[in-house]
Design an enzyme around this catalytic site. Structure first.
Site, PDB file in Angstrom:
ATOM      1  N   THR B  51      14.975 -10.325  -6.461  1.00  0.00           N
ATOM      2  CA  THR B  51      13.889 -10.429  -7.435  1.00  0.00           C
ATOM      3  C   THR B  51      14.495 -10.880  -8.758  1.00  0.00           C
ATOM      4  O   THR B  51      15.712 -11.091  -8.841  1.00  0.00           O
ATOM      5  CB  THR B  51      13.175  -9.079  -7.643  1.00  0.00           C
ATOM      6  OG1 THR B  51      14.053  -8.212  -8.376  1.00  0.00           O
ATOM      7  CG2 THR B  51      12.822  -8.423  -6.317  1.00  0.00           C
ATOM      8  N   CYS B  52      13.674 -10.998  -9.779  1.00  0.00           N
ATOM      9  CA  CYS B  52      14.222 -11.446 -11.072  1.00  0.00           C
ATOM     10  C   CYS B  52      15.144 -10.388 -11.679  1.00  0.00           C
ATOM     11  O   CYS B  52      15.950 -10.690 -12.560  1.00  0.00           O
ATOM     12  CB  CYS B  52      13.116 -11.832 -12.040  1.00  0.00           C
ATOM     13  SG  CYS B  52      11.817 -10.623 -12.165  1.00  0.00           S
ATOM     14  N   ASN B  53      15.038  -9.143 -11.187  1.00  0.00           N
ATOM     15  CA  ASN B  53      15.857  -8.085 -11.778  1.00  0.00           C
ATOM     16  C   ASN B  53      16.930  -7.524 -10.865  1.00  0.00           C
ATOM     17  O   ASN B  53      17.693  -6.661 -11.273  1.00  0.00           O
ATOM     18  CB  ASN B  53      14.950  -6.936 -12.243  1.00  0.00           C
ATOM     19  CG  ASN B  53      14.179  -7.316 -13.493  1.00  0.00           C
ATOM     20  OD1 ASN B  53      14.701  -8.037 -14.342  1.00  0.00           O
ATOM     21  ND2 ASN B  53      12.946  -6.867 -13.590  1.00  0.00           N
ATOM     22  N   HIS B  98      19.029   5.090  -3.092  1.00  0.00           N
ATOM     23  CA  HIS B  98      18.795   3.891  -3.912  1.00  0.00           C
ATOM     24  C   HIS B  98      17.626   3.070  -3.369  1.00  0.00           C
ATOM     25  O   HIS B  98      16.753   2.626  -4.136  1.00  0.00           O
ATOM     26  CB  HIS B  98      20.066   3.040  -3.969  1.00  0.00           C
ATOM     27  CG  HIS B  98      19.950   1.870  -4.898  1.00  0.00           C
ATOM     28  ND1 HIS B  98      20.013   1.997  -6.277  1.00  0.00           N
ATOM     29  CD2 HIS B  98      19.768   0.553  -4.654  1.00  0.00           C
ATOM     30  CE1 HIS B  98      19.878   0.805  -6.836  1.00  0.00           C
ATOM     31  NE2 HIS B  98      19.721  -0.092  -5.886  1.00  0.00           N
ATOM     32  N   PRO B 114       4.178  -2.310 -10.466  1.00  0.00           N
ATOM     33  CA  PRO B 114       3.643  -2.374  -9.101  1.00  0.00           C
ATOM     34  C   PRO B 114       4.230  -3.479  -8.233  1.00  0.00           C
ATOM     35  O   PRO B 114       4.060  -3.454  -7.026  1.00  0.00           O
ATOM     36  CB  PRO B 114       2.149  -2.627  -9.338  1.00  0.00           C
ATOM     37  CG  PRO B 114       2.098  -3.356 -10.640  1.00  0.00           C
ATOM     38  CD  PRO B 114       3.276  -2.897 -11.457  1.00  0.00           C
ATOM     39  N   GLN B 119       7.539  -6.760  -3.228  1.00  0.00           N
ATOM     40  CA  GLN B 119       8.737  -7.586  -3.080  1.00  0.00           C
ATOM     41  C   GLN B 119       9.656  -7.003  -2.008  1.00  0.00           C
ATOM     42  O   GLN B 119      10.242  -7.736  -1.210  1.00  0.00           O
ATOM     43  CB  GLN B 119       9.482  -7.683  -4.423  1.00  0.00           C
ATOM     44  CG  GLN B 119       8.746  -8.561  -5.429  1.00  0.00           C
ATOM     45  CD  GLN B 119       9.261  -8.380  -6.852  1.00  0.00           C
ATOM     46  OE1 GLN B 119       9.772  -7.324  -7.213  1.00  0.00           O
ATOM     47  NE2 GLN B 119       9.109  -9.403  -7.670  1.00  0.00           N
ATOM     48  N   GLY B 188      -5.632 -19.217 -33.617  1.00  0.00           N
ATOM     49  CA  GLY B 188      -4.207 -19.324 -33.921  1.00  0.00           C
ATOM     50  C   GLY B 188      -3.427 -19.691 -32.682  1.00  0.00           C
ATOM     51  O   GLY B 188      -3.978 -19.923 -31.608  1.00  0.00           O
ATOM     52  N   ALA B 189      -2.101 -19.733 -32.842  1.00  0.00           N
ATOM     53  CA  ALA B 189      -1.268 -20.220 -31.729  1.00  0.00           C
ATOM     54  C   ALA B 189      -0.029 -19.374 -31.517  1.00  0.00           C
ATOM     55  O   ALA B 189       0.968 -19.848 -30.990  1.00  0.00           O
ATOM     56  CB  ALA B 189      -0.849 -21.668 -32.012  1.00  0.00           C
ATOM     57  N   GLY B 190      -0.067 -18.133 -31.934  1.00  0.00           N
ATOM     58  CA  GLY B 190       1.115 -17.270 -31.769  1.00  0.00           C
ATOM     59  C   GLY B 190       1.372 -16.958 -30.295  1.00  0.00           C
ATOM     60  O   GLY B 190       0.450 -16.940 -29.481  1.00  0.00           O
ATOM     61  N   MET B 192       2.338 -14.126 -28.724  1.00  0.00           N
ATOM     62  CA  MET B 192       1.757 -12.904 -28.165  1.00  0.00           C
ATOM     63  C   MET B 192       0.253 -13.069 -27.962  1.00  0.00           C
ATOM     64  O   MET B 192      -0.315 -12.570 -26.999  1.00  0.00           O
ATOM     65  CB  MET B 192       2.042 -11.709 -29.075  1.00  0.00           C
ATOM     66  CG  MET B 192       3.403 -11.089 -28.793  1.00  0.00           C
ATOM     67  SD  MET B 192       3.919  -9.887 -30.008  1.00  0.00           S
ATOM     68  CE  MET B 192       2.877  -8.512 -29.642  1.00  0.00           C
TER      69      MET B 192
END
Lengths: 271, 441
Positions: B51-53, B98, B114, B119, B188-190, B192
């Site tokens: 996975t990505c982690n 683990h 979740p 995965q 706006g375009a921030g 977040m």
């Protein structure tokens, strides 16, 4: 004897269900969910048994006086809540509805007996009057429960206390819709109840004595609900204002019911 | 030789994203990579989670030392460099623990997330497809999925959103219910703000983007799947919208109290959820007091995410206890595997002796009908069960303590089981009925 026993058991079950609902909303113990549903189900079943037994004991349908009307209205309020659960995402609205159910049910044990009106009022009118008023009370009880929940939920959101109870209560839109729909059902029924009641009073031997306090309060209740519905439709009243208006109307209605329960079939002293 | 569990891998706890990237395996390649790893390491079973982690290889092996060394070498070969402490190796109960913790999201970057369970399930499916999922790993992950389910249902570890975007979505749902058909206005375009708008869009809301720069509005709308409107349409869009997200770089209030009073009046009490993600703020705080308007700024949202994270961590303790109990149950089952063949052999031998004697005696008994025969069969079973009860209990207790070897050896010798067991598979440590895909039932 059996009727009294069923009354006590039913009241206790409603009390337990109401307490568990409130405890779940406040503390969120997942282990309470099934007991809540079970207790509410058993309470409704016991209530049905109470009504049937009352019918058998009285020899006629238990809906000819304010006390039996309240008992029937309480039963229908809980049934209406179950229907609302199927139609809208309002799980745990029971925390507000079930206490109202309990209040109406306990109120049915309070007060005097039936005044004999058979010689003065058309029997069909009395049945219609009580029947539509029961429907009105039921619908307004559901609307008030949803309105109370709305006020609480909205307050939590404004105060940014969005943990705990906020998570467990239904969303604001659903609560507003339930309240609106219930008002939509209740107002015509209550209006018809008011009209038939006016006919009953004017047609009775005590017509010259004017309207009683409870009857006048009944008219005031109608005006409050009419204002709420009118403002909802005409001025776009939604949410908190509509909820508060509904609660005021319901309190007025409870006063009417208390007046009848204490003062008898004529609703106490006249004006 | 007994079979042992292991896991070799790295995660966000031990390696940076650049290192994890080097080892990551795309979804399409997991099955082939799992088979290749099992081949390269010489293990009996293998499951690869990428996975990505985290990138981890779980396996079962006869020679733990050799196989884990080979697994490490394979991973370092893939990375093209030594990985040192970034790679961890866990064995036996630690490896099982683990696996259970990973599936239950207790080892995740965001505890309670979740995605990890899905995965891990995909990784197990890939191993099944590659033919590397055997009865031990299969049973291990099946029990791990059960533990994960218990953790999610019995604790609050997954409750409450832990990102600004998801908190915004959660609050919007608490106001409006389902968001399909609801209108979200992004001012706006921030970054977040864009993330929050995308999340709401993902839940079925319509998106309108308003920006002083038409080009930016168009680009952002195209990127987020919405429509762009000119800045002159702001007031009108505020009346139409259900959710407004402001994320501009303005130095003064964009949504002033005067503007919003007019908007509130035009809305006729319809609720409006205002999310002000900008710093400095775009919305005058007094706007939050207007009827029907719910205003949350970035501090409010971050406070909520912090509260939710804190609560998840508190719930993690209860989740760890559930995982611990499930791991112990699995280990107990695994230990019992060592004595199962002996118990089965004891029952078979004793049963055979009792039945042989009954068969020798019954011809001498007259008028023995079917009912009597059934009674004799029941008696035979009862004799076997009662004769062996103490020995079976003692074997199971010894396996729990990890002291079964001597007892197994003595019992096999005393009962002559090894003479009878001519057809038993050599070195069999398991006596499982393999179900489909290598999982045990």
């Amino acid at each position: 004897m059996l009727v009294e026993a069923l009354f006590i058991v039913c009241a206790c079950l409603y009390g337990a269900a109401a307490a568990m609902h409130l405890l779940y909303v406040a503390q969120g113990r997942d282990g309470l969910v099934r007991p809540i549903h079970a207790t509410t189900g058993i309470a409704v079943a016991t209530h049905a048994a109470f009504l049937v037994t009352s019918w058998q004991t009285l020899g006629h349908a238990p809906a000819v006086d304010i006390q039996s009307a309240l008992a029937l209205a309480a039963f229908l309020t809980e049934i209406a809540y179950v229907i609302a659960l199927l139609r809208f995402p309002v799980a745990m609205l029971g925390a507000f509805i079930t206490p109202i159910t309990l209040l109406l049910f306990l109120g049915s044990a309070f007060g005097r007996g039936v005044t004999d009106v058979s010689g003065e009022v058309v029997q069909g009118m009395l049945w219609l009057h009580i029947g539509v008023n029961v429907l009105g009370i039921t619908a307004f009880a559901v609307a008030a429960g949803a309105g109370a929940a709305y006020v609480v939920q909205e307050r939590l959101l404004r105060q940014k206390r969005i943990d705990g109870a906020f998570r467990r209560l239904p969303n604001l839109n659903a609560l507003d819709r339930v309240s609106g729909v219930a008002l939509g059902f209740g107002f015509p029924a209550y209006t018809l109840g008011l009209v038939t009641g006016a006919f009953a009073v004017l047609g009775s031997a005590s017509a010259g004595a004017g309207f009683s306090n409870a009857q006048l309060l009944g008219v005031l209740t109608w005006l409050v609900f009419a204002a709420v519905i009118g403002l909802r439709m005409g001025a776009g009243w939604q949410g908190r204002r509509a909820a508060l208006g509904t609660l005021v109307g319901f309190i007025c209605m409870l006063s009417v019911l208390a007046g009848y329960a204490i003062g008898g079939a004529n609703g106490g002293a006249g004006v | 030789m007994s079979q042992s569990f292991f896991v070799v891998g790295l995660s966000h706890h031990t390696a940076d994203v650049a290192t994890r990237e080097q080892l990551a395996v795309g979804e399409a390649g997991v099955q082939a990579e799992t088979a290749a790893l099992r081949e390269a390491t010489g293990g009996r079973e293998a499951v690869l989670i990428s996975t990505c982690n985290r990138v981890e290889v779980y396996g079962v092996a006869d020679d733990l030392h050799a196989v884990t060394r080979a697994a490490r070498a394979a991973m370092e070969a893939r990375a093209g460099r030594p990985l040192g402490d970034a790679l961890y190796v866990k064995t036996e109960e630690d490896a099982v623990n683990h696996a259970f913790r990973v599936a239950s999201s207790l080892d995740s970057l965001v505890v309670g997330e979740p995605q990890i369970l899905g995965q891990v399930k995909e990784a197990v499916d890939a191993a099944r497809g590659a033919g590397t999922l055997g009865p031990l790993l299969g049973r291990c992950f099946t029990r791990a999925f059960g533990a994960a389910k218990r953790v999610r249902t019995e604790t609050g570890i997954a409750e409450g959103s832990v990102s600004v975007s998801s908190v915004a979505c959660e609050l919007a749902e608490k106001i409006f219910g389902a968001l399909e058909g609801r209108r979200v206005l992004l001012v706006g375009a921030g970054e977040m703000g864009e993330a929050a708008a995308k999340s709401l869009r993902g839940m079925g809301a319509e998106l309108v983007v308003v920006n002083r720069s038409p080009d930016k509005a168009e680009a952002l709308a195209a990127h987020c799947g919405g429509v762009a409107r000119g800045h002159e349409a702001l007031a009108n869009e505020l009346v139409q919208a259900d959710v407004v997200i402001t994320s501009t770089s303005a130095n003064r209030f964009v949504l002033t109290t005067e503007l919003m009073k007019g908007v509130a009046k035009a809305r006729r009490g319809r609720p409006l959820f205002l999310i002000d993600i900008a710093v400095p703020r775009d919305v005058d705080p007094r706007v939050g007091g207007l009827p029907g308007i719910f205003l949350y700024d970035v501090d409010d949202l971050e406070k909520v995410t912090a509260q939710n994270l804190h609560r998840r961590k508190a719930e993690a303790e209860a989740a760890e206890q559930i995982v611990r109990a499930e791991v112990l149950a699995f280990e107990s089952w695994r230990k019992s595997l060592g004595v199962t063949p002996t118990i089965v052999a004891l029952r078979e031998r004793t049963g055979r002796i009792v039945r042989d004697e009954i068969a020798r005696t019954t011809p001498r008994l007259r008028s023995l009908d079917d009912r009597d025969q059934k009674s004799l069969d029941k008696m035979a079973d009862a004799i076997v069960n009662k004769l062996l009860h103490q020995q079976v209990m003692a074997l199971k207790a010894a396996s729990e303590r990890g002291e079964a070897d001597a007892l197994v050896s003595s019992l096999r010798q005393l009962h002559g089981l090894d003479e009878d067991d001519d057809e038993a598979p050599a070195g069999a440590a398991m006596h499982l009925t393999p179900a489909k895909g290598g999982e045990t039932r």
